[in-house]
Design an enzyme around this catalytic site. Structure first.
Site, PDB file in Angstrom:
ATOM      1  N   HIS A  70      18.207 -80.929  42.218  1.00 59.80           N
ATOM      2  CA  HIS A  70      16.827 -80.467  42.450  1.00 59.80           C
ATOM      3  C   HIS A  70      16.091 -80.535  41.118  1.00 59.80           C
ATOM      4  O   HIS A  70      16.126 -79.590  40.326  1.00 59.80           O
ATOM      5  CB  HIS A  70      16.846 -79.045  43.022  1.00 59.80           C
ATOM      6  CG  HIS A  70      15.497 -78.540  43.429  1.00 59.80           C
ATOM      7  ND1 HIS A  70      15.327 -77.607  44.436  1.00 59.80           N
ATOM      8  CD2 HIS A  70      14.256 -78.830  42.987  1.00 59.80           C
ATOM      9  CE1 HIS A  70      14.034 -77.344  44.586  1.00 59.80           C
ATOM     10  NE2 HIS A  70      13.362 -78.076  43.698  1.00 59.80           N
ATOM     11  N   HIS A  92      12.464 -82.361  39.522  1.00 60.84           N
ATOM     12  CA  HIS A  92      11.252 -83.185  39.637  1.00 60.84           C
ATOM     13  C   HIS A  92      11.052 -83.865  38.286  1.00 60.84           C
ATOM     14  O   HIS A  92      10.853 -83.176  37.273  1.00 60.84           O
ATOM     15  CB  HIS A  92      10.043 -82.311  39.959  1.00 60.84           C
ATOM     16  CG  HIS A  92      10.215 -81.509  41.218  1.00 60.84           C
ATOM     17  ND1 HIS A  92       9.717 -81.916  42.434  1.00 60.84           N
ATOM     18  CD2 HIS A  92      10.847 -80.329  41.456  1.00 60.84           C
ATOM     19  CE1 HIS A  92      10.015 -81.014  43.364  1.00 60.84           C
ATOM     20  NE2 HIS A  92      10.711 -80.049  42.796  1.00 60.84           N
ATOM     21  N   GLU A 108      11.113 -71.426  49.759  1.00 57.50           N
ATOM     22  CA  GLU A 108      10.859 -71.048  48.354  1.00 57.50           C
ATOM     23  C   GLU A 108       9.826 -69.913  48.395  1.00 57.50           C
ATOM     24  O   GLU A 108      10.110 -68.780  48.045  1.00 57.50           O
ATOM     25  CB  GLU A 108      10.333 -72.252  47.554  1.00 57.50           C
ATOM     26  CG  GLU A 108      10.020 -71.926  46.087  1.00 57.50           C
ATOM     27  CD  GLU A 108       9.372 -73.099  45.337  1.00 57.50           C
ATOM     28  OE1 GLU A 108       8.827 -74.018  45.987  1.00 57.50           O
ATOM     29  OE2 GLU A 108       9.399 -73.073  44.079  1.00 57.50           O
ATOM     30  N   ASP A 154      14.824 -77.650  38.655  1.00 60.87           N
ATOM     31  CA  ASP A 154      13.500 -77.772  39.270  1.00 60.87           C
ATOM     32  C   ASP A 154      12.516 -78.502  38.337  1.00 60.87           C
ATOM     33  O   ASP A 154      12.363 -79.716  38.446  1.00 60.87           O
ATOM     34  CB  ASP A 154      12.966 -76.393  39.685  1.00 60.87           C
ATOM     35  CG  ASP A 154      11.993 -76.449  40.856  1.00 60.87           C
ATOM     36  OD1 ASP A 154      11.782 -77.537  41.415  1.00 60.87           O
ATOM     37  OD2 ASP A 154      11.451 -75.380  41.229  1.00 60.87           O
ATOM     38  N   ASP A 155      11.866 -77.762  37.448  1.00 64.72           N
ATOM     39  CA  ASP A 155      10.877 -78.337  36.506  1.00 64.72           C
ATOM     40  C   ASP A 155      11.182 -77.763  35.121  1.00 64.72           C
ATOM     41  O   ASP A 155      10.481 -76.875  34.627  1.00 64.72           O
ATOM     42  CB  ASP A 155       9.459 -77.942  36.941  1.00 64.72           C
ATOM     43  CG  ASP A 155       9.149 -78.435  38.345  1.00 64.72           C
ATOM     44  OD1 ASP A 155       8.863 -79.633  38.488  1.00 64.72           O
ATOM     45  OD2 ASP A 155       9.208 -77.629  39.288  1.00 64.72           O
TER      46      ASP A 155
HETATM   47  N1  ADE Z   1       6.831 -79.629  42.850  1.00 62.43           N
HETATM   48  C1  ADE Z   1       7.383 -79.482  41.635  1.00 62.43           C
HETATM   49  N2  ADE Z   1       8.071 -78.330  41.585  1.00 62.43           N
HETATM   50  C2  ADE Z   1       7.975 -77.747  42.795  1.00 62.43           C
HETATM   51  C3  ADE Z   1       8.471 -76.551  43.370  1.00 62.43           C
HETATM   52  N3  ADE Z   1       9.231 -75.689  42.689  1.00 62.43           N
HETATM   53  N4  ADE Z   1       8.142 -76.266  44.639  1.00 62.43           N
HETATM   54  C4  ADE Z   1       7.376 -77.096  45.329  1.00 62.43           C
HETATM   55  N5  ADE Z   1       6.878 -78.231  44.844  1.00 62.43           N
HETATM   56  C5  ADE Z   1       7.181 -78.553  43.580  1.00 62.43           C
HETATM   57 ZN    ZN Z   2      11.324 -78.205  43.511  1.00 66.15          ZN
END
Ligand code: ADE
Ligand code: ZN
Length: 330
Positions: A9, A11, A192, A270-271
């Site tokens: 997971h 991005h 989420e 995630d990010d």
């Molecule tokens: N796009 C990038 N990070 C995200 C996240 N945590 N939830 C939904 N869309 C995303």
């Molecule tokens: Zn995500």
């Protein structure tokens, strides 16, 4: 923590560190509304998912050429490898680039410059998962899938991300059916910020094999039982959940309860540029704050390979799991 792991997971646009953002802005003549990297970092204070997404989409303006996407992916893979990532299934958001006049080909070919040599240069095998923005229309998702057809040999599956509440999975039934017919694997963000019903819809209507986040399944014991019974992997992102206020503090994260319930949990970043840590940092944080045992950490790492789309290379999956079993914690 360098415990071997798969990142499921992630991005790629969320790996854009402030330093690289300014470098690319300079290279491409893009003006950023921040004086310097410190001023940009100060903007990394979020109230919820939407407040993060606003900055995430704004900063994408610096990504313009194939080389930009290659540099972005190379920077991520360097950091991931240093934190024990052996396999990464990488999300990208083509609609956010196409809307700025940057084509699907630029994005995929650019990422591929880094991904295509990653196993040799970083020791990290990779796969690409194309996400649809759920706050865009279902028709736009179908157009995006059509635009990706020339590149499907480089894309293992599809996902669904962006603003969740008010955009239930069912909206994307048609594009998920079309993707399944093309042989693409299916995942989706659900639970989420959205309710447990979105998780059920993602499973029943979109046919997803993994649920991204899935945190709010804990509000529905029957759903938890189903996820356990069907061995549906959840790609949890603990540091993201804290920064986007899905949980109050990391100490409140339900990961230990979820593992005790028998859920097939994985830990991901995630990010990472925005949320304070890469995959290994997330493992370190849950170890330190949630007191997870070495057995539990090993289980999380094993789960990440079990849940990965490594069916084309079972030998690699087995080798990675053997490395997890042999790992000695420091
Ligand atoms: N796009 C990038 N990070 C995200 C996240 N945590 N939830 C939904 N869309 C995303
Ligand atoms: Zn995500």
């Amino acid at each position: 923590m360098s415990l071997p792991k798969a990142e499921l997971h992630l991005h790629i646009e969320g790996t854009l560190e402030p330093e690289l953002a300014f470098e690319l802005a300079g290279r491409n003549g893009v003006a950023l509304p921040y004086a310097d990297t410190d001023a940009l970092r100060e903007a990394y204070e979020f109230d919820d998912l939407q407040s993060f997404l606003n900055l995430y989409y704004e900063l994408m303006a610096v990504l313009r050429t194939e080389q930009d996407f290659a540099d972005l992916a190379d920077a991520y893979l360097t950091r991931a490898a240093a934190q024990g990532v052996r396999h990464a299934e990488i999300f990208f958001d083509p609609q956010a680039h196409i809307a700025r006049g940057v084509g699907m080909g630029t994005v995929v070919e650019g990422l591929w410059r880094a991904l295509g040599r990653s196993e040799a240069t970083h020791g990290v095998s990779t796969q690409l998962i194309m996400c649809f923005l759920r706050d865009e229309s279902a028709a736009s998702a179908l157009d995006t899938l059509a635009a990706a057809e020339p590149y499907l040999d480089r894309i293992v599956g599809i996902g669904l991300d962006s603003a969740e509440v008010g955009h239930p999975p069912a909206k994307f039934r048609e594009v998920y059916e079309a993707a399944a017919a093309l042989g693409l694997r299916r995942v989706a963000h659900a639970g989420e910020e959205g309710p447990p019903e979105y998780i059920t819809e993602a499973l029943d209507i979109l046919g997803v094999e993994r649920v991204d986040h899935g945190l709010r399944c804990m509000e529905d014991p029957a759903l938890v039982e189903r996820l356990v019974r069907e061995r549906i992997p959840l790609t949890l992102c603990p540091l993201s959940n804290v920064r986007l206020r899905a949980v109050d503090t990391l100490a409140d994260h339900p990961l230990p309860t979820m593992l005790d319930a028998g859920l097939l949990c994985t830990v991901n970043s995630d990010d990472p540029a925005y949320f304070g840590g890469y995959a290994g940092d997330n493992f370190d944080a849950v170890r330190r704050t949630l007191g997870l045992s070495e057995d539990r950490l090993r289980e999380l790492a094993r789960n990440s390979f079990t849940a990965s789309f490594l069916e084309h290379d079972e030998e690699r999956r087995a080798r990675c799991i053997a490395e997890v079993d042999a790992y000695e914690f420091g």
